[in-house]
Design an enzyme around this catalytic site. Structure first.
Site, PDB file in Angstrom:
ATOM      1  N   LYS A  79       0.858  -1.190   0.000  1.00 41.96           N
ATOM      2  CA  LYS A  79       0.000   0.000   0.000  1.00 41.96           C
ATOM      3  C   LYS A  79       0.897   1.244   0.000  1.00 41.96           C
ATOM      4  O   LYS A  79       1.957   1.244   0.655  1.00 41.96           O
ATOM      5  CB  LYS A  79      -0.859  -0.071   1.263  1.00 41.96           C
ATOM      6  CG  LYS A  79      -1.897   0.998   1.448  1.00 41.96           C
ATOM      7  CD  LYS A  79      -2.750   0.647   2.680  1.00 41.96           C
ATOM      8  CE  LYS A  79      -3.789   1.685   3.013  1.00 41.96           C
ATOM      9  NZ  LYS A  79      -4.620   1.302   4.164  1.00 41.96           N
ATOM     10  N   SER A 154      -9.577   1.270   3.532  1.00 39.17           N
ATOM     11  CA  SER A 154      -8.784   2.090   2.641  1.00 39.17           C
ATOM     12  C   SER A 154      -7.763   1.297   1.828  1.00 39.17           C
ATOM     13  O   SER A 154      -7.212   1.812   0.866  1.00 39.17           O
ATOM     14  CB  SER A 154      -8.044   3.176   3.448  1.00 39.17           C
ATOM     15  OG  SER A 154      -7.140   2.564   4.366  1.00 39.17           O
ATOM     16  N   SER A 178      -9.420  -1.337   7.602  1.00 40.57           N
ATOM     17  CA  SER A 178      -8.995  -1.119   6.219  1.00 40.57           C
ATOM     18  C   SER A 178      -8.303  -2.288   5.541  1.00 40.57           C
ATOM     19  O   SER A 178      -8.057  -2.225   4.345  1.00 40.57           O
ATOM     20  CB  SER A 178      -8.074   0.089   6.136  1.00 40.57           C
ATOM     21  OG  SER A 178      -8.851   1.242   6.082  1.00 40.57           O
TER      22      SER A 178
HETATM   23  N1  GLN Z   1     -12.880   3.268   7.449  1.00 43.57           N
HETATM   24  C1  GLN Z   1     -12.105   3.677   8.583  1.00 43.57           C
HETATM   25  C2  GLN Z   1     -11.798   5.141   8.488  1.00 43.57           C
HETATM   26  O1  GLN Z   1     -12.218   5.725   7.552  1.00 43.57           O
HETATM   27  C3  GLN Z   1     -10.882   2.852   8.693  1.00 43.57           C
HETATM   28  C4  GLN Z   1      -9.739   3.292   7.886  1.00 43.57           C
HETATM   29  C5  GLN Z   1      -8.536   2.446   8.072  1.00 43.57           C
HETATM   30  O2  GLN Z   1      -8.608   1.365   8.678  1.00 43.57           O
HETATM   31  N2  GLN Z   1      -7.409   2.945   7.610  1.00 43.57           N
HETATM   32  O3  GLN Z   1     -11.159   5.703   9.318  1.00 43.57           O
END
Ligand code: GLN
Length: 489
Positions: A79, A154, A178
């Site tokens: 990532k 994400s 994420s």
């Molecule tokens: N969906 C969550 C957020 O928007 C988790 C994001 C993540 O785990 N990086 O913060």
């Protein structure tokens, strides 16, 4: 096709001389060329250095010099929020569009030392803030089961790249789900290790008390193999824990008779998509058939998890992102004084979701509100952790859906941040409490046919039993075998 191999099969074929790293790497690069126009999983690739590393790996493989290099010759991708020396590190943000990392983060150096080949940088929501990859400044990634749908986020790019066979396996980061949520939307395996298990040195911080790096893979065994390389204490990350690292692959095939699995009653709520509900119920039956003991448990403070998470995560993000002030990193928009330079740079560089969170987090931390918001959220977090620890007195693992519903349409929720935040309902508690969690495929919706994820949550540093239970389920069910038709473009 070589790029379709699982990590364990690819390792075996390389060791047996049935293929070469060059062929495997080229197959992944060809697939990226062929399909990523339609999927937008990669933000950048470096074919030249990948092929040079593959040629070197082939020399070592043919000379039998494989000692200590468990991933020798395997093409992976990270990532784009994890530092890889001399590679772009954009966090899918305009602010870091041209930023090149001057160093390797710990996971990158461990993977390189294990002989892995890094193909490129994977798409994400800007600074990992989001649940759909739509917040990427470089365009949303797309779901191979239905290109009109989001891959989740994400770490959407990581799940897409793995599921559309553009790399053999990938790493993502998980602050509130994420890794697990895109794995569920895509029919991959995604593991969030316990807090402190994997070093975050070189991971661009979003919310430091929640972030963890973990594998996104085609199988549970593959996740265990990657964990063997990336887990462990690191003196460069003071939050990494000096806990012994087991061989995560060692007990995968042990049977799970007598394993105690808890069903948190607060997670089986109204509003669950009917296909998700029935797939998870079928998964519970599968575990019964495998000899596990199922019992209901309670996590009474679950209803406060989303509110606590979005206060803590935004507060920490507002502090972490203060470093992007236009002086030290990335893009700069000049101004006559430092304040103007700073606000112009951030105003132009950050996207709307990042701005929303920085503003919310700054407010929650401001004097006069700190006690009412941030401190209270931390207290709620302690109550949630106590709920989990209490439940783990009675059971070994918890079983839940990964997400309340399958992948949604691109654009469906982006205008309504609250709707988007609610998607994290089942995943964020593992981050708030530091527990480990895994998502494995457990079924499909009908029409359109979309994957559904089953989540298992484990005790802190309990990844080995989590992987063992997930592996038993995977071996007993067909869901991981079904692949989408991969669109080209
Ligand atoms: N969906 C969550 C957020 O928007 C988790 C994001 C993540 O785990 N990086 O913060």
């Amino acid at each position: 096709m070589l790029n379709e191999l699982t990590l364990s099969a690819a390792i075996q074929q390389l060791r047996e001389g049935k293929t070469t790293s060059t062929a495997l790497t080229q197959a992944c690069l060809d697939q990226i060329e062929k399909v990523d126009g339609a999927h937008n999983a990669f933000l950048s690739t470096d074919a030249e250095s990948a092929l040079a590393a593959a040629a070197k790996a082939d020399e070592q493989l043919s000379a039998g010099k494989t000692e200590g290099q468990d991933l020798l010759g395997i093409p992976l991708a990270l990532k784009d929020n994890m530092a890889v020396k001399d590679a772009p590190l954009t966090c899918a943000s305009k602010l870091l569009e041209n930023f090149i990392s001057p160093y390797d983060g710990t996971v990158a150096s461990k993977l390189k030392a294990a002989g892995a080949i890094l193909l490129g940088r994977l798409n994400l929501d800007e600074f990992a803030m989001g649940s759909s990859t739509e917040n990427s400044a470089f365009g949303a990634a797309r779901n191979p089961w239905d290109l009109d749908r989001t891959p989740g986020g994400s770490s959407g790019g990581s799940a897409v790249a793995v599921r559309s066979n553009q790399c053999i396996a990938a790493l993502g980061s998980d602050t509130g789900g994420s890794i697990r949520q895109p794995a569920a939307f895509w029919g991959c395996v995604g593991l969030k290790p316990s807090y402190g298990r994997v070093s975050r040195y070189g991971l661009v911080a979003f919310a430091s008390s929640l972030d963890q790096i973990g594998p996104v893979t085609k199988s549970v065994e593959d996740a265990a193999i990657l964990m063997n390389t990336i887990a462990g204490h690191d003196s460069r990350d003071s939050t990494s824990v000096p806990e012994a690292v087991p061989d995560f692959t060692a007990n995968l095939n042990q049977d799970i008779k007598g394993l105690k699995i808890g069903l948190p009653k607060e997670y089986f709520i109204d509003g669950l998509d009917p296909a998700v509900k029935s797939s998870v119920e079928a998964a519970i039956q599968t575990y019964r058939d495998l000899g596990a003991e199922i019992q209901e448990v309670t996590l009474p403070h679950s209803e406060y998890a989303i509110a606590a998470y979005y206060l803590i995560a935004t507060a920490e993000a507002s502090a972490n992102l203060a470093r992007f002030e236009g002086i030290r990193y990335g893009q700069r928009v000049d101004g006559d004084d430092p304040f103007t330079l700073n606000s112009r740079t951030r105003g132009k560089g950050f996207g709307p979701e990042v701005k929303r969170r920085v503003i919310l987090g700054t407010y929650a931390l401001s004097s006069g509100y700190y006690d009412a918001y941030y401190l209270r959220a931390q207290k709620v977090r302690t109550l949630i952790r106590e709920d989990f620890l209490k439940a783990f007195n009675d059971v070994d693992l918890l079983l839940t859906p990964t997400t309340p519903a399958p992948a949604f349409l691109i654009g469906e929720k982006i205008a309504d941040p609250l709707q988007m935040y609610l998607l994290d309902i089942f995943t964020i508690s593992a981050n708030l409490t530091g527990m480990s969690g895994i998502s494995v495929p457990c079924g499909f919706t009908e029409n359109p046919r979309l994957p559904i994820g089953l989540q298992l949550l484990g005790k802190p540093f309990g990844e080995a039993s989590l992987l063992q239970a997930a592996h038993a389920f995977e071996q007993a069910t067909p869901w991981h075998k079904e692949s989408p038709t991969i669109a080209t473009g």
